[in-house]
Motif scaffolding. Structure first.
Motif, PDB file in Angstrom:
ATOM      1  N   ASN A 294      69.040  -7.691 -47.481  1.00 44.11           N
ATOM      2  CA  ASN A 294      69.707  -8.550 -48.441  1.00 44.11           C
ATOM      3  C   ASN A 294      68.768  -8.896 -49.600  1.00 44.11           C
ATOM      4  O   ASN A 294      67.872  -9.722 -49.469  1.00 44.11           O
ATOM      5  N   ALA A 295      68.981  -8.249 -50.727  1.00 42.42           N
ATOM      6  CA  ALA A 295      68.069  -8.414 -51.863  1.00 42.42           C
ATOM      7  C   ALA A 295      68.186  -9.784 -52.519  1.00 42.42           C
ATOM      8  O   ALA A 295      67.410 -10.124 -53.398  1.00 42.42           O
ATOM      9  N   VAL A 423      77.940 -11.436 -42.594  1.00 37.41           N
ATOM     10  CA  VAL A 423      77.292 -10.427 -43.416  1.00 37.41           C
ATOM     11  C   VAL A 423      78.089 -10.094 -44.678  1.00 37.41           C
ATOM     12  O   VAL A 423      77.523 -10.032 -45.762  1.00 37.41           O
ATOM     13  N   TYR A 424      79.392  -9.894 -44.537  1.00 35.12           N
ATOM     14  CA  TYR A 424      80.141  -9.346 -45.669  1.00 35.12           C
ATOM     15  C   TYR A 424      80.904 -10.391 -46.482  1.00 35.12           C
ATOM     16  O   TYR A 424      81.351 -10.099 -47.577  1.00 35.12           O
ATOM     17  N   ILE A 431      68.562  -9.222 -42.602  1.00 34.92           N
ATOM     18  CA  ILE A 431      68.624  -7.800 -42.283  1.00 34.92           C
ATOM     19  C   ILE A 431      69.811  -7.570 -41.375  1.00 34.92           C
ATOM     20  O   ILE A 431      70.064  -8.323 -40.440  1.00 34.92           O
ATOM     21  N   ASN A 432      70.537  -6.511 -41.653  1.00 32.90           N
ATOM     22  CA  ASN A 432      71.710  -6.164 -40.869  1.00 32.90           C
ATOM     23  C   ASN A 432      71.486  -4.739 -40.366  1.00 32.90           C
ATOM     24  O   ASN A 432      70.869  -3.937 -41.060  1.00 32.90           O
ATOM     25  N   GLU A 433      71.944  -4.438 -39.153  1.00 36.98           N
ATOM     26  CA  GLU A 433      71.693  -3.083 -38.645  1.00 36.98           C
ATOM     27  C   GLU A 433      72.989  -2.335 -38.396  1.00 36.98           C
ATOM     28  O   GLU A 433      73.318  -2.057 -37.249  1.00 36.98           O
ATOM     29  N   ASN A 463      78.820  -2.419 -50.398  1.00 33.65           N
ATOM     30  CA  ASN A 463      77.486  -2.789 -50.876  1.00 33.65           C
ATOM     31  C   ASN A 463      77.218  -4.275 -50.644  1.00 33.65           C
ATOM     32  O   ASN A 463      77.595  -5.123 -51.444  1.00 33.65           O
ATOM     33  N   ASP A 464      76.536  -4.591 -49.543  1.00 33.30           N
ATOM     34  CA  ASP A 464      76.247  -5.986 -49.239  1.00 33.30           C
ATOM     35  C   ASP A 464      74.752  -6.284 -49.411  1.00 33.30           C
ATOM     36  O   ASP A 464      74.291  -7.363 -49.131  1.00 33.30           O
ATOM     37  N   SER A 465      73.980  -5.261 -49.861  1.00 35.90           N
ATOM     38  CA  SER A 465      72.550  -5.509 -50.040  1.00 35.90           C
ATOM     39  C   SER A 465      72.249  -5.843 -51.510  1.00 35.90           C
ATOM     40  O   SER A 465      71.109  -5.983 -51.883  1.00 35.90           O
TER      41      SER A 465
END
Lengths: 542, 275, 323
Positions: A294-295, A423-424, A431-433, A463-465
């Motif tokens: 996650n930027a 996450v979304y 961090i997501n895996e 695009n979630d990062s």
């Protein structure tokens, strides 16, 4: 043109001996079994987990196609070189400007309800069902503006711009053809045929005993004469992994594809005289396991920190201890499976180098993140993927690996709904895996994951990062419409290099699925779609 | 003669239980000395059978199962004792208030207690852990939430029978406050029953925790027995030792707790003491 | 007649309990983040916000909590348990399908545990401190401390894989086409290990309780009187002690009914038994609200009914009990 070219008989042994990727193009009639196919019998296959629905046209979960593609067919199928082959369409022609594709359809095809298959079904399926409800439609069918039906056996797909990827996605798995008369005038998502599917395929829907099995029955009026060989296919659902393996070993089940069997059990299964395994049939099912960073959450906003994480992880350990050796270390954002069609490159920043730990430590030092008293530089959370046991194993390894370079990872394990929302929708993660399916063309895997326009709050697996690079966006948008294959390949090479450098994600493993089958079952894997195409030629030894 | 032998045999069982628990406590105390590394550390090659360099073998990631079990013991005890403690506090308050005040208060509180007993305990616990997201504290809360009703009923029963006793009436007539009567006079009088029943609850709590962790609702940052079994289940047949040893650890621990609990029951609870 | 009135009275008093369960479950589940639409969309790989909105609307998730609750209560009043969007099927249908296997498993496990528990407890108590008592005590102590899922896994290793005696999982051999007794035999073979895994803990519990209960009764004055009258031990046990000793066991069995449903979640998952336990766990994982609510409701109702039955048995066993 031959209507349905005889598919090469594949020797399992020769197929297994060949390295992945090369296998597809070099297989020939080098080993023809003496046995002739036998009619009859019931094949039991394991599908894991049980699908929640069979609405194949609106839900793309990986456990649906093994059942649904027996029933629904596509306009084409693919040969081992991933070239389209006739199926419901006898032939096709792409206009020179790339803005229309004309399909000539078969006249002798009937749906399971008796209705005959015509261009109206193609039009309805594409425009009224797939374009509106298929989750991939925003990517695959974005350019589709209409389907013309000058006569009953001609369907013309009209495109706003060239869509070279579309010809890769016309199999029953990706864009199935439904019966117009079943759906017309109804609410598509509530249609009763969702769980009692009606298609043109070699098997008809029989019965769904929830929690137990789906039974498929032979389609006596199938348009390929003499096929299918089997009387029934039973898809069994067994939630426990050890029990699934046992069902194969005792002969209760004949086939388990799509890695329904635990990788850990495969070594033992290979020694079982009644069983065999194959890695074929997944050539068009590329997938990568990755870490999304996650930027928006410092210090992951720094490129150096993201790169350090990529350097800190030993992919070979994950491959060996989590994936039991099935797969390859991922080298970049595209699966090696795209090598066959020429889009893959490994000419990118290489994170798997001998002095990777030194590099990682230097990068972190340089980013102004010195080690504290306990040896740790900073602490972040990892969201454990809730889709299976192996993701917790991977998370446990990552915790150890990142501790070595001074990153304190805390694991958070939540149920699927909570995890997806965190996450979304809330973007409340570090961090997501996830496990990313890459579809049949780079356009699918790359566009939805990295384009700025795909930062879409509340939409899963996009695009979630927060990766956003205008130069990269331009390259992808150009590649999407480029008709010349070589030019397209060059654009994708550039795209992969940019991504590997910016490191918005950490690419871990290039996944390899495995099928386990009973040796009495023959001709189950007849093309690159493997488990996700019809078992029309499969037959059981008596 | 025969009765004496019986008592001896019975004590011997409780003693055995106590010995098992003592070993477990020693293991927990000395774990950091025996296994200084954290249990998630990859200690060697994956799936090593027991008896070699690793006493109980290694798991799918090459972690030392003996170390995992040692650290798992700590988790099991923390959760078992923690959940039981919370359950006793909740149960004693609810049961005490109900048994002391009687009347409408009792009816309402006992209805609530019954209500919580009616809900299928394990499903309820699953739900709580899922909502709070898996962690040691959410497991403790969930297990306590399904365990307190039995304590509440016990305490209420004891209070009702104590309520008529002279000394309570005496303190009441002397003007002692309700809280003082409840905490200074009544609760200490049922302490023995609470300890006896509570000790057995620890065993149940450990089993519940193992079940939760087995279904993937354990704290992923903490080693626990249920987690080891859940991880080893996939390789059950090629590596039987991963599932087997933690299961034996659970069995021995719960057995030890139950034996000690039984012993305490007989020693502290006169109504169950054999004549 | 009085019994019928009693049952009626108990049913009426059970109603607030059932309503309370509806309220609690509804609130609890809505406290949780995440909804069915996001899971469904998640499985699809990608979905448009419009598609997600459509899903939410279809599921009624866009309505206010109060509205969702009112809809739910009114549906329950009409015995309409709702629609599982996740499974694309009627909740009542889903549960009904699973009710058979679960009832079979639970009744078998419960019946076995109760019957064997009572017999073992009796055998242990009557041969107090003999080898018989000691063996039974040790077995029940061990069984009481064994996690059911672990026992199930170990049995699969030994009896399915090692010895090949019993099938590993499932309800019956799919596609075997067994009829009549062959089918019964087939299901029976699948039933053995799950039932044993589920039953053993309760068997141990009932055996221990039965033993203690008999020992307590044999110390009572009426037993001493009977002995003084010169009645045989056997007659004392069967004539007086047994009935009184059964009361606490039956009570406990009623209270445990709810736990049996919970225990079946784990056991059903291990053995792939197509029952409500598996359904409940899957529903929880995928946050299928309507389905979860219905399963909670049904299992709580079951417990209420079982407790009622226990009360009735209690009255029948103990005539002194006031109605």
């Amino acid at each position: 043109m031959v209507d349905f070219p005889p598919l090469n008989k594949i020797s399992r042994r020769s197929a297994l001996a060949l390295p992945l990727g090369l296998a597809a193009s070099t297989i020939s009639n080098n080993f023809v079994k003496a046995d002739e196919p036998v009619r009859g019998g019931t094949m039991v296959m394991i599908v894991q987990p049980e699908p929640s629905t069979l609405a194949h046209y609106a839900v793309t979960a990986g456990n649906i196609p093994p059942i649904a593609t027996q029933i629904y067919e596509g306009l084409v199928t693919y040969d081992w070189d991933q070239n389209p082959q006739p199926n419901l369409a006898k032939s096709w022609e792409i206009a020179p400007d790339g803005k229309s594709i004309t399909f000539k359809l078969r006249e002798d095809v009937f749906f399971h309800n008796g209705a005959s298959f015509t261009s109206a079904d193609v039009q309805f399926s594409f425009m009224e069902i797939l374009k509106k409800y298929h989750p991939f439609a925003p990517l695959l069918l974005a350019e589709l503006t209409g389907v013309d039906t000058p006569d009953a056996t001609t369907a013309i797909l009209r495109l706003a711009n060239p869509a070279p990827y579309l010809m890769k996605a016309l199999a029953g798995r990706d864009l199935p053809i439904m019966c117009k008369s079943v759906f017309e005038g109804t609410q598509i998502l509530q249609n009763p045929s969702a769980n009692k599917p009606i298609g043109t395929g070699p098997f008809k829907f029989g019965q769904w005993d929830r929690g137990q099995f789906v039974r498929l029955d032979r389609n006596e009026k199938y348009w390929k004469p003499g096929l299918p060989y089997l009387d029934h296919i039973i898809a069994r659902f067994i939630p426990d992994a050890a029990t699934r393996s046992a069902a194969l070993e005792t002969g209760e089940a004949h086939f388990a594809g799509y890695s329904a069997v635990n990788y850990a059990d495969l070594a033992r299964m290979k020694t079982n005289p009644i069983l065999d395994t194959t890695m074929k049939g997944y050539e068009m099912t590329p997938a990568l396991s990755v870490l999304e960073l996650n930027a928006k959450h410092p210090p992951l906003d720094k490129k150096e920190v993201r790169q350090a994480i990529a350097y800190a992880i030993d992919r070979k350990v994950i491959l060996r201890d989590v994936m039991y050796g099935y797969g390859q270390p991922a080298t970049g954002p595209l699966s090696k499976l795209f090598k066959t069609v020429g889009f893959y490159t490994d000419d990118v920043r290489n994170y798997d180098v001998p002095d990777r730990l030194d590099i990682a430590n230097k990068l972190l030092d340089g980013a102004g993140l010195p080690r504290g008293a306990n040896g740790m530089r900073f602490g972040i959370h990892l969201e454990v993927n809730s889709f299976g046991e192996q993701w917790l194993r991977q998370a446990e390894y990552l915790k150890q690996a990142l501790a070595i370079v001074g990153i304190d990872l805390t694991l958070r394990s939540e149920d699927t709904a909570t995890w997806l929302r965190r996450v979304y929708t809330n973007y409340d993660y570090d961090i997501n895996e996830p496990f990313l399916s890459q579809g049949v063309d780079p356009v699918y895997g790359l566009n939805k994951q990295y384009l700025t326009s795909q930062i879409r709050k509340g939409v899963t697996f996009v695009n979630d990062s927060f990766y956003s690079n205008p130069e990269f966006d331009n390259i992808l948008n150009e590649a999407m419409r480029e008709q010349d294959h070589d030019k397209r390949a060059a654009l994708y090479k550039k795209a992969q290099q940019i991504l590997a450098e910016d490191c918005p994600l950490v690419w871990l493993i290039d996944v390899q699925y495995v099928s386990v089958f009973n040796r009495k079952l023959h001709d189950h894997t007849t093309g690159p779609l493997g488990t996700q195409q019809a078992f029309e030629r499969a037959w059981l030894e008596k | 003669m025969k009765a004496g032998f019986t008592r001896f045999a019975r004590n011997r069982m409780a003693l055995f239980g106590a010995a098992v628990l003592l070993c477990l406590l020693l293991l927990v105390l000395f774990t950091p000395v025996i296994y200084p590394d954290n249990p998630f550390k990859l200690a060697g090659p994956a799936l090593q059978p027991p008896g070699g360099r690793f006493l109980l073998g290694t798991d799918t990631l090459g972690r030392d199962i003996a170390a995992e079990i040692a650290y798992g013991a700590r988790t099991s005890l923390i959760i078992g004792v923690g959940a039981t403690f919370v359950a006793i506090v909740l149960g004693a308050v609810a049961g005490g208030v109900a048994g002391y005040y009687r009347g409408a208060t009792e009816t309402v509180l006992m209805r609530i207690t019954e209500f919580f007993q009616t809900i299928p305990a394990f499903i309820f616990a699953l739900l709580i852990v899922a909502i709070l997201s898996p962690s040691v504290s959410s497991e403790i809360i969930a297990i306590a939430a399904v365990s307190w009703p039995s304590i509440a009923r016990l305490v209420r029963g004891e209070f009702v029978s104590l309520g008529g006793r002279e000394f309570v009436q005496a303190s009441a007539s002397l003007g002692a406050s309700d809280a003082r009567i409840i905490f200074h006079h009544m609760l200490p009088n049922c302490a023995s029953s609470i300890i006896a029943v509570g000790s057995l609850l620890i065993g149940t709590a450990i089993l519940l925790e193992a079940g939760l962790a087995f279904l993937g609702l354990g704290d992923p940052n903490v080693m626990s027995w249920g987690l080891i079994i859940s991880a080893g289940r996939a390789v059950l047949r090629s590596a039987w030792w991963i599932c087997t040893f933690p299961g034996i650890a659970i069995l021995l621990t719960v057995l030890g707790i139950n034996l000690v609990g039984d012993g305490l029951n007989e020693a502290l609870n006169p109504r169950l003491r054999e004549r | 007649m009085r019994l019928a009135r009693y049952i009626g009275y108990r049913l009426v008093t059970a109603l607030p309990v059932i309503f309370g369960i509806i309220v609690l479950n509804f609130l609890l589940i809505h406290l949780a983040p995440g909804d069915a639409a996001s899971v469904l969309a998640g499985e699809s790989g990608a979905a448009t916000p419009e598609y997600m909105e459509e899903l939410r609307h279809k599921f009624g998730l866009d309505q206010s909590l109060g509205m969702q609750f009112l809809t739910y209560v009114s549906n329950m009043a009409h015995f309409n348990l709702g629609y599982s969007y996740r499974n694309d099927a009627d909740v009542s249908g889903l549960i009904l399908e699973r009710l058979g296997p679960t009832s079979l498993l639970m009744l078998t496990a419960f019946g076995t545990a109760l019957a064997l528990g009572i017999i073992l407890g009796l055998l242990a108590a009557t041969g107090r401190n003999s080898w018989r008592d000691n063996i039974i005590s040790v077995i029940s102590l061990v069984a009481y401390a064994t996690p059911g899922f672990w026992l199930g896994l170990m049995m699969i290793v030994i009896f399915s894989i090692g010895l090949g005696w019993l099938p590993t999982s499932g309800f019956d051999t799919v596609g075997s086409g067994h009829q009549g007794w062959a089918e019964v035999w087939d299901i029976g073979r699948h039933l053995v290990m799950p039932a044993v895994s589920l039953a053993l803990f309760y068997l141990a519990l009932y055996a221990r309780l039965m033993r203690a209960s008999i020992l307590e009764q044999t110390g009572m004055d009426y037993v001493t009187t009977a002995r003084a009258k010169g009645q045989t031990e056997r007659r004392i046990i069967t004539g007086h002690v047994l009935r009184n000793a059964l009361l606490p066991v039956v009570t406990l069995a009623g209270v445990q009914a709810g736990n049996l449903i919970g225990g079946s979640i784990v056991v059903e998952t291990v053995f792939g038994w197509p029952g409500i336990g598996t359904l409940a766990f899957n529903a929880l994982q995928s946050r299928d609200l309507n389905l979860l609510l219905a399963i909670f409701f049904i299992s709580a109702c079951l417990v209420v009914i079982i407790n009622l039955a226990v009360d009735v048995i209690y009255v029948l066993l103990d005539p002194r009990m006031e109605i």
